[in-house]
Scaffold this motif. Structure first.
Motif, mmCIF file in Angstrom:
data_model
loop_
_atom_site.group_PDB
_atom_site.id
_atom_site.type_symbol
_atom_site.label_atom_id
_atom_site.label_comp_id
_atom_site.label_asym_id
_atom_site.label_seq_id
_atom_site.Cartn_x
_atom_site.Cartn_y
_atom_site.Cartn_z
ATOM 1 N N LEU A 26 2.359 -0.714 -9.549
ATOM 2 C CA LEU A 26 2.470 -0.115 -7.982
ATOM 3 C C LEU A 26 2.151 -1.296 -7.038
ATOM 4 C CD1 LEU A 26 0.893 3.324 -8.177
ATOM 5 C CD2 LEU A 26 2.959 2.769 -7.065
ATOM 6 N N PRO A 38 5.972 11.358 -17.455
ATOM 7 C CA PRO A 38 7.446 11.305 -17.256
ATOM 8 C C PRO A 38 8.098 12.076 -18.602
ATOM 9 C CG PRO A 38 6.586 8.954 -17.770
ATOM 10 C CD PRO A 38 5.499 9.922 -17.564
ATOM 11 N N GLY A 98 13.047 15.565 -11.853
ATOM 12 C CA GLY A 98 12.476 14.219 -12.526
ATOM 13 C C GLY A 98 13.260 13.216 -12.721
ATOM 14 N N PHE A 105 5.429 13.440 -12.602
ATOM 15 C CA PHE A 105 5.005 12.005 -12.608
ATOM 16 C C PHE A 105 5.493 11.087 -11.481
ATOM 17 C CE2 PHE A 105 6.990 7.767 -13.597
ATOM 18 C CZ PHE A 105 5.886 6.987 -13.884
ATOM 19 N N LEU A 106 6.777 11.328 -10.677
ATOM 20 C CA LEU A 106 7.443 10.682 -9.924
ATOM 21 C C LEU A 106 6.742 11.085 -8.544
ATOM 22 C CD1 LEU A 106 11.211 10.335 -10.085
ATOM 23 C CD2 LEU A 106 9.644 8.659 -9.441
ATOM 24 N N TYR A 119 3.810 9.106 -8.545
ATOM 25 C CA TYR A 119 4.033 7.758 -8.135
ATOM 26 C C TYR A 119 4.273 7.392 -6.906
ATOM 27 C CZ TYR A 119 6.632 3.307 -8.872
ATOM 28 O OH TYR A 119 7.167 2.147 -8.897
ATOM 29 N N TYR A 120 5.069 8.419 -6.105
ATOM 30 C CA TYR A 120 5.226 8.239 -4.834
ATOM 31 C C TYR A 120 4.335 8.148 -4.025
ATOM 32 C CZ TYR A 120 8.560 8.984 -0.867
ATOM 33 O OH TYR A 120 9.389 8.549 0.386
ATOM 34 N N PRO A 135 11.032 6.030 -2.558
ATOM 35 C CA PRO A 135 10.842 4.391 -2.934
ATOM 36 C C PRO A 135 12.004 3.992 -3.504
ATOM 37 C CG PRO A 135 9.705 5.874 -4.062
ATOM 38 C CD PRO A 135 10.428 6.932 -3.306
#
Lengths: 478, 458
Positions: free
Chosen positions: A175, B372, B448, B377-378, B381-382, A65
């Motif tokens: 988001l 994070p 990360g 975390f990422l 998020y993704y 992203p």
């Protein structure tokens, strides 16, 4: 690249401290926080002459992203960075005559906190901002938990989950914005400039607002705060109340107002009323409090309630007042908690009514305590006055009667602060055989610095106002 | 393809080593061999080739996941020297079975034919049943093996039946041909096809331990030897998810409206069950089992949004999850050994006895909780961005709320280490455990902080 230096000094220091032991870690922490302070002064000079350009750092972090790293600086950020880096040496110094278990870890976490706070204030990309916002939570959790008092496990976990609830709601908000924006960008400038988000801001507002309201805290999101302030070690409380709480109010101005302006307009009446009611409610509870630290915690809720009310008045004087008051409150509240800690440390008594008679034993302490108390009840010539005056003026411009109610804070504040001072410091000693040595050298340095700052910013608030005016105007015009 | 063959050769070597009396060589040869295979596997990057009449298809997806699986296995092998140190006698059996689990997993990454997928799943599962029950004199381990076997064979039946029905309607096992069928017959697809599809989905939900097919997981995780639990919660889960993703993205998304509802219900249920029941756990392995279920819930979001081809999100998340889980086990195993219990209370006061281990455990827990700067975390998020892009709005919101709940149970371990008075157990770790621990944590922190290479891998 200057922003990178501001970030790396505390980070490197925090890693370095892990390899030290005993008194060395404390000294090293002081050296590094002073170094950071010096560098902040330099940054201030650079900012005045060259503007934001030397601070700007924009790198691509990941293509899919699409994420960017963006640090920059404007007047508002600089003010908060100065506040953070000014308070940190004082907070470190205030621990000099205390014995801390495992000091290397303690001070390492503290410097890590400084790193995260600097990052929060300099982040100009929503994603980076979110990461630093979360990062700031981890060290303070461990500081309050490992070095905390009674019931720390429950209280600090409540604190952590409470604030994380807010953070995750905010994450969802980001988001959503990320998906909604055509460029998939969370950059501050692009979010402020293009009025892209035509989406439903009614509920998007709450995602962000709740996150900030928990951190600030605005009633009714405050229930984690008094207990946490009481349980955390004093230096942790100073960090929490002096700086971390400002993260919330700062974020209101930086992120909430420009990103969801329509949502803000829509909910303004409700939120500002909530803030003002919170001011009065917290003041009344503060009057009833017998526990010194809890009293200060509730007084803090009252003060930040007024700050948020000023922000939601959505006019220049309200916003400027809030920034001045954020700076002032940061200094005052650190002073207050330090005084409370000195008292608790020497009498082992946190009950307001159970002490008394300190004036005779420790005149110096009593004087400086008085100065801090006056600053926080907003006596003219102190820093509290300028901010509260502007805030009330801002609320007045929005609504007359609301400002009358909010104005009660000055009276109620005087009631609980002065009564507390009277009971704790003046009069006859309630405790038998009260031994109260006067200020040690480090305590003197901290309190005198705070006292001087209270007067200096009270007499010359102009630099703060000038510094932040351009940013605030951009935000208001939006 | 080569990786599968060479890995099988390694497995046979282990069995032969027992006969040829080369027991001492097993672990070094395996570790070295796997390292070489890891390199050979990466060599296939961008190869994109089919083998054996399109039974296997090696592409970047299979290479990336294969690399991850080999890495995890390597870590587990490094741990196993100390773990199996006391009963050296069986080491050849254990090691060869573990290697065949990897073979099964590699097949599950690179199949392009449903029979091949079934073979892969069975190779992996049968080996896993044996390993779950490999502590022969422990009744819990026996229970775990038996339970896993019974439930697992049911799931395999469903899978086989589903495959048969799909074969019946489409006339082929080949993923490409099945996809062709669904495109050509849009609108009048035979109901048998859907029945087969749903049966396959059920079987896959079982393999990834998603609710309501999760009941085996806590008991099996708890009963199996700790090292096997570590292997099961990382490799098996990743392999199952990769295969699941592969069928969903290759064939089913053309007709997904029907399956969507089933998958969505399973996702929501998995998120809720995993997170809420984990709150009440006091046994560390059970806790990790429920945490694994909840992570399955997050990964289900990827499966749901399979039409966007979010393989990168799945890979990143799998990597982040397995690194943190392996790190957690690398501390927990020696801890359990000296404490004699697998309760969270074994960790009480660890920060006073061994601050470094406590810090490492906290990092692993923070990584699992998705805070994070750790990779967890990422990864979340993704996944959440992908799910939002596919307009699973409320499901994402629920997932975010569930990660909040997750913090509570991960912090139970941290609180035990930092807040509770120390117990008398001594924490003694060995070099191998520390090696695995810090490699995993270091990588977790590294990806990360610098996620770009992994996120953009596909």
């Amino acid at each position: 690249m200057l922003s990178l230096t501001l970030l790396s000094i505390p980070l490197i220091a925090s890693l370095l401290l892990l390899f030290t032991r005993g008194g060395l870690s404390r000294n090293l922490a002081l050296v590094f926080t002073l170094l950071q302070l010096g560098f902040t002064v330099y940054a201030y000079q650079v900012f005045k002459t060259e503007g934001a350009a030397p601070f700007d750092l924009l790198r691509n972090w990941s293509a899919k992203p699409f994420l960017n790293v963006h640090f920059s600086m404007d007047g508002m950020s600089l003010l908060m960075v100065i506040l953070t880096n000014l308070l940190l040496p004082l907070i470190v110094l205030s621990g000099y005559n205390r014995e801390t278990e495992r000091p290397h870890l303690f001070y390492s976490l503290m410097l890590f906190m400084q790193f995260a706070l600097n990052g929060v204030f300099m982040a100009f990309d929503g994603f980076v901002y979110y990461i630093f916002w979360e990062l700031a939570l981890i060290p303070i959790y461990f500081i309050s938990f490992v070095w905390g008092g009674e019931n720390r496990a429950q209280i600090t976990l409540k604190f952590f989950i409470y604030t994380l609830v807010g953070s995750l709601l905010m994450l969802f908000g980001f988001l959503f914005l990320y998906n909604g924006s055509p460029a998939h960008s969370l950059d501050w400038a692009s979010m402020v400039l293009n009025k892209s988000c035509s989406c439903n801001q009614t509920w998007l507002f709450w995602l962000f607002f709740v996150a900030f309201a928990i951190k600030i805290p605005i009633i009714p999101f405050h229930t984690w705060q008094p207990d946490t302030y009481k349980t955390a070690p004093t230096q942790g409380t100073m960090l929490l109340s002096g700086i971390m709480l400002k993260m919330g109010t700062y974020s209101l101005i930086r992120w909430l107002l420009p990103i969801v302006p329509n949502g803000v307009m829509e909910w303004q009446p409700l939120v500002i009323t909530l803030c003002v009611v919170g001011v009065v409610y917290a003041s009344i509870i503060a009057i009833m409090q017998r526990d010194l630290k809890k009293l200060l915690a509730y007084s803090s809720i009252a003060h930040v309630g007024l700050i948020s009310a000023g922000i939601f008045a959505l006019n220049l004087s309200g916003l400027q007042g809030s920034l001045v008051q954020m700076f002032a409150h940061g200094i005052n509240v650190v002073g207050l908690f330090f005084c409370a800690d000195i008292i608790f440390n020497r009498t082992c008594n946190g009950n307001v009514e159970g002490i008394g008679g300190i004036r005779l034993l420790a005149p110096q302490f009593s004087t400086w305590f008085m100065v801090v108390v006056l600053g926080s009840v907003a006596l003219p010539l102190t820093n509290g006055f300028v901010g509260e005056f502007m805030l009330l003026y801002g609320v007045y411009e929005y609504h007359t009667w609301l400002s009358v109610v909010a104005g009660l804070t000055i009276i109620l504040g005087a009631v609980y602060m002065l009564r507390m001072y009277q009971k704790v410091v003046l009069g006859k000693a309630v405790m038998e055989n009260l031994v109260f040595p006067d200020l040690m050298w480090n305590e003197k340095v901290v309190l005198i610095t705070i006292g001087i700052l209270i007067f200096v910013t009270g007499l010359f608030p102009a630099p703060i106002i000038e510094l932040t005016e351009p940013v605030l105007k951009t935000i208001i015009n939006k | 393809m080569n990786t599968i063959i060479y890995t099988s050769v390694l497995g046979f070597f282990c069995m032969l080593a027992e006969i040829l009396n080369l027991r001492k060589l097993i672990v070094p040869v395996l570790v070295l061999g796997l390292a070489v295979i890891f390199g050979l596997n990466l060599n296939d990057w961008n190869l994109n080739q089919s083998y054996y009449n399109n039974m296997l298809h090696v592409d970047n997806f299979s290479v990336a996941f294969g690399g991850l699986a080999i890495f995890v296995t390597l870590m587990v092998f490094i741990l196993s020297t100390d773990f199996y140190g006391s009963n050296n006698y069986h080491i050849s059996d254990y090691m060869s079975i573990l290697t065949f689990i990897l073979v099964g997993a590699l097949m599950m990454f690179s199949f392009s034919n449903l029979t091949m997928m079934f073979l892969g799943i069975e190779t992996l599962s049968i080996a896993m049943y044996v390993m779950a029950g490999s502590k022969r004199f422990d009744i819990r381990s026996n229970e775990a093996g038996f339970k896993y076997f019974l439930m697992g064979s049911f799931a395999s039946c469903f899978l086989l039946f589903g495959i048969a029905l799909i074969y019946g309607t489409t006339g082929s096992f080949d993923l490409g041909k099945i996809a062709e069928y669904t495109i050509q017959n849009q609108g009048n697809i035979s109901p048998l096809f859907y029945t087969g599809m749903v049966l396959m989905v059920f079987a896959m939900l079982f393999k990834v331990s998603a609710a309501p097919f999760h009941f085996w997981a806590p008991d099996v995780y708890e009963g199996a030897p700790a090292l096997i639990t570590a292997y099961m919660s990382t490799l098996v889960k990743i392999a199952a998810f990769a295969a699941f993703y592969k069928i969903m993205s290759a064939t089913f998304f053309y007709t997904s409206e029907k399956v969507e509802l089933v998958l969505m219900a399973a996702t929501i249920l998995t998120l809720l069950v995993g997170n809420l029941i984990a709150l009440a756990q006091s046994n560390f392995k059970r806790l990790l089992a429920y945490s694994g279920i909840s992570h399955a819930g997050y990964m289900m979001l990827v499966i749901l949004s399979a039409k966007n081809q979010p393989a990168g999100a799945l890979f990143y998340y799998s990597l982040a999850y397995s690194l943190s889980t392996l790190a957690a086990f690398a501390i927990a195993i020696p801890m359990f050994k000296s404490a004699g219990t697998e309760d969270i209370s074994a960790f009480n006061g660890l920060s006073k006895k061994n601050p470094l281990a406590a810090a490492a455990m906290s990092m692993a827990m923070l990584g699992l909780a998705g805070i994070p700067p750790f990779a967890g975390f990422l990864g979340k998020y993704y996944i959440f961005t992908e799910a939002l892009q596919s307009e699973y709005f409320y499901t994402t919101l629920l997932a975010i709320c569930c990660s909040m709940v997750g913090v509570y149970y991960y912090f139970k371990v941290i609180i035990a280490m930092y807040g509770k008075p120390a117990n008398e157990v001594k924490y003694e770790s060995t070099f191998n455990f520390n090696l695995v621990l810090w490699v995993c944590l270091g990588l977790s922190l590294l990806i990360g902080l610098n996620p770009a290479p992994i996120l953009n891998i596909f």
